[in-house]
Design an enzyme around this catalytic site. Sequence first.
Site, PDB file in Angstrom:
ATOM      1  N   SER A   1      45.319  35.272  45.371  1.00 38.54           N
ATOM      2  CA  SER A   1      45.708  35.913  44.302  1.00 38.54           C
ATOM      3  C   SER A   1      45.248  37.207  43.974  1.00 38.54           C
ATOM      4  CB  SER A   1      45.443  35.034  42.987  1.00 38.54           C
ATOM      5  OG  SER A   1      43.859  35.216  42.534  1.00 38.54           O
TER       6      SER A   1
ATOM      7  N   LYS B   1      39.377  36.294  38.990  1.00 35.96           N
ATOM      8  CA  LYS B   1      40.262  37.288  38.276  1.00 35.96           C
ATOM      9  C   LYS B   1      39.754  38.525  37.774  1.00 35.96           C
ATOM     10  CE  LYS B   1      43.995  34.603  39.060  1.00 35.96           C
ATOM     11  NZ  LYS B   1      43.471  33.757  39.888  1.00 35.96           N
TER      12      LYS B   1
END
Length: 217
Positions: A136, A175
């Site tokens: 990601s 993230k």
Amino acid sequence: MTTNKKLPARRQRILDFIQSFIEENGLPPTVRDIQKACEISSTSVVDYNLRILNRDGYLNRRPDVARGIELLDDSGQPMSSVPKVQVVGRIAAGAPLPAFSTEESASGQEFDTIEVAPELTRRHGRLYALEVQGQSMIDALIDDGDVVIIKPSERAEPGEMVVAWLKQEEEATLKKFYPESEQVRLQPANSSMSPIFSSAENVDIRGKVVSVIRKFG
């Protein structure tokens, strides 16, 4: 540093300080550094103890060089002066991984270590490392199997890459952090993946990424 026989307390303290100083700074301490940190009365006393440690095979020392101290391992070989940090687990760069907690790193459990640039520990102090699982963050040049170096922190600025702990889910993820009023957006760096939205109360920051060690091959 492990040794085969018990040292007098002062010499063990000197050895421990030298090792921690090298790990934090990437170079050995001076005699005056040792004197101050170990609360020794004079540099001559430090010098005497270093000569004994040199004689007994715990270190090599060049008295004519200000930082001429080289620690030896149990086989008499020079120890690396490059600082190392613990790899305390894996972190999801994708769907969050369950049951990760940085508290594990203080539990006394043995972990693998990885060498880092000395300037990282000089700049940031205590660090830990996590192996990345998932893609990601691929657009931020962080791929599956890479290792991220983390500075422990409970706060982050918008846009910083963080280890985020989702309390209700008991899951962690890597993230970019964006606080948005009463919620938090955890943004991947991969155009094919959607962000994670969660209430601000449900998200704990466990650390910020300060470096990446790439996996090759």
